[in-house]
Design a protein around this motif. Structure first.
Motif, mmCIF file in Angstrom:
data_model
loop_
_atom_site.group_PDB
_atom_site.id
_atom_site.type_symbol
_atom_site.label_atom_id
_atom_site.label_comp_id
_atom_site.label_asym_id
_atom_site.label_seq_id
_atom_site.Cartn_x
_atom_site.Cartn_y
_atom_site.Cartn_z
ATOM 1 N N VAL A 138 0.831 -1.200 0.000
ATOM 2 C CA VAL A 138 0.000 0.000 0.000
ATOM 3 C C VAL A 138 0.869 1.254 0.000
ATOM 4 C CG1 VAL A 138 -1.669 1.328 1.346
ATOM 5 C CG2 VAL A 138 -1.957 -1.132 1.097
ATOM 6 N N ARG A 139 1.989 1.219 0.714
ATOM 7 C CA ARG A 139 2.857 2.391 0.842
ATOM 8 C C ARG A 139 4.047 2.358 -0.117
ATOM 9 N NH1 ARG A 139 3.571 7.631 1.142
ATOM 10 N NH2 ARG A 139 5.350 8.294 2.406
ATOM 11 N N PHE B 77 -5.334 4.839 -2.114
ATOM 12 C CA PHE B 77 -4.911 6.060 -2.804
ATOM 13 C C PHE B 77 -3.669 6.707 -2.197
ATOM 14 C CE2 PHE B 77 -9.535 5.607 -3.249
ATOM 15 C CZ PHE B 77 -9.620 5.494 -4.627
ATOM 16 N N MET B 78 -3.006 6.025 -1.311
ATOM 17 C CA MET B 78 -1.825 6.579 -0.670
ATOM 18 C C MET B 78 -0.665 6.670 -1.662
ATOM 19 S SD MET B 78 -0.022 5.302 2.832
ATOM 20 C CE MET B 78 1.034 6.402 3.754
ATOM 21 N N PRO B 79 0.010 7.826 -1.727
ATOM 22 C CA PRO B 79 1.206 7.901 -2.578
ATOM 23 C C PRO B 79 2.220 6.838 -2.161
ATOM 24 C CG PRO B 79 0.531 10.099 -1.853
ATOM 25 C CD PRO B 79 -0.283 9.118 -1.080
ATOM 26 N N PRO C 29 5.012 12.494 -0.485
ATOM 27 C CA PRO C 29 3.879 13.057 0.267
ATOM 28 C C PRO C 29 3.073 11.962 0.961
ATOM 29 C CG PRO C 29 4.036 14.064 -1.905
ATOM 30 C CD PRO C 29 5.013 12.937 -1.897
ATOM 31 N N PRO C 30 2.645 12.189 2.203
ATOM 32 C CA PRO C 30 1.927 11.142 2.929
ATOM 33 C C PRO C 30 0.455 10.989 2.537
ATOM 34 C CG PRO C 30 2.231 13.059 4.330
ATOM 35 C CD PRO C 30 2.978 13.333 3.065
ATOM 36 N N GLY D 190 -0.554 15.392 -3.547
ATOM 37 C CA GLY D 190 0.084 15.059 -4.817
ATOM 38 C C GLY D 190 0.935 13.805 -4.708
ATOM 39 N N TYR D 191 1.413 13.347 -5.844
ATOM 40 C CA TYR D 191 2.185 12.100 -5.911
ATOM 41 C C TYR D 191 3.635 12.332 -6.335
ATOM 42 C CZ TYR D 191 -2.306 9.724 -5.508
ATOM 43 O OH TYR D 191 -3.530 9.278 -5.059
ATOM 44 N N GLN D 192 4.024 13.600 -6.507
ATOM 45 C CA GLN D 192 5.359 13.900 -7.004
ATOM 46 C C GLN D 192 6.392 13.809 -5.887
ATOM 47 O OE1 GLN D 192 5.792 14.412 -10.237
ATOM 48 N NE2 GLN D 192 8.014 14.604 -10.077
ATOM 49 N N PRO D 193 7.451 13.009 -6.060
ATOM 50 C CA PRO D 193 8.510 12.930 -5.042
ATOM 51 C C PRO D 193 9.200 14.275 -4.856
ATOM 52 C CG PRO D 193 8.678 11.126 -6.630
ATOM 53 C CD PRO D 193 7.691 12.092 -7.181
ATOM 54 N N ILE D 194 9.646 14.536 -3.638
ATOM 55 C CA ILE D 194 10.356 15.761 -3.316
ATOM 56 C C ILE D 194 11.808 15.389 -3.032
ATOM 57 C CG2 ILE D 194 10.487 17.732 -1.725
ATOM 58 C CD1 ILE D 194 7.509 17.159 -1.076
#
Length: 252
Positions: free
Chosen positions: A15-16, A193-195, A237-238, A243-247
């Motif tokens: 899921v994560r 729906f978890m990023p 993002p949790p 959003g789903y974009q990595p930072i």
């Protein structure tokens, strides 16, 4: 029961984390080689032993070498007992008793391999302090290899966890505390729906591992393997509405 628990962890992790694995099928296919296996992964975060065990347990059932300080909670201790973990004290503790217990734990690893059991241990002896794995002068893995030369050496390279909540890139992590936070976020994201954090795992049984070399040669080989294309400090993002974009941050 153990298979059910393994399946539960696999589902929660999926899921994560978006986990890709290379080399596991090839390793499983070598059924003609019945020698014990010493699995040696790098250690990016507190969660990677859970990920690795979820992949290996049903087929190889490796006994993990575990820092007893990380297993003080009764729930974690119970789970570790279920997988026949070998406990050792913090390797940074300098007391005579602690050192003797560490030596005893390392000896138990070698004995387990001689009995034909598989073992999972981390050559660095702790989670990474930075984006690269540093083994330095640690000799525990080398001592095991010397003590059980008949064991197969399987290396595991983990990528993607540097910058996660379970890594030291975010401060001092807490396995149990952060798992509860992860479960809350899974529910808050409506389960599906978890990023997800991309995690890539490579499993390789090298044919050029310097088994006959000294400590420096073996540790240098391991560091070179683990530090191929070092990770960037990446935060995911949790919650889906962020959003789903990595930072990406600095890689230190």
């Amino acid at each position: 029961m153990k298979k059910l628990i393994t399946l539960t962890f696999v589902l929660l992790l999926r899921v994560r984390y978006r986990i890709t694995v290379n080399g596991l099928k090839e390793l499983k296919s070598r059924t003609q080689d019945d020698r014990p296996v010493l699995f040696l992964p790098n250690h990016q975060a507190l969660i990677d032993p859970v990920i690795i065990m979820s992949l290996l347990y049903n087929t190889f059932a490796p006994k993990p070498l575990v820092d007893e300080k990380q297993s003080e909670h009764p729930l974690i201790k119970h789970l570790m007992d279920m997988v026949n973990a070998i406990f050792i004290p913090d390797l940074n503790v300098s007391s005579r008793d602690a050192k003797e217990q560490v030596f005893a734990g390392i000896e138990e690893v070698a004995v387990s391999l001689k009995r034909g059991e598989n073992v999972l241990m981390y050559p660095a002896g702790r989670i990474s302090q930075g984006h690269q794995e540093v083994i330095g002068a640690n000799s525990e893995a080398v001592s095991v290899i010397y003590g059980a030369p008949e064991a197969r050496i399987v290396l595991i390279r983990i990528r993607g966890l540097w910058g996660s909540r379970f890594s030291r890139a975010r401060g001092i992590p807490s396995l149990l505390g952060d798992i509860w936070k992860l479960l809350f976020r899974v529910l808050a994201n409506g389960l599906l729906f978890m990023p997800r954090r991309p995690v890539h795992i490579e499993i390789i049984e090298p044919d050029d591992f310097p088994v006959g070399g000294d400590k420096k040669i073996m540790n240098r080989y391991l560091e070179n393997f683990y530090n191929t294309e070092p990770d960037r400090n990446t935060e995911i993002p949790p919650y889906w509405w962020q959003g789903y974009q990595p930072i990406h941050g600095q890689s230190s």
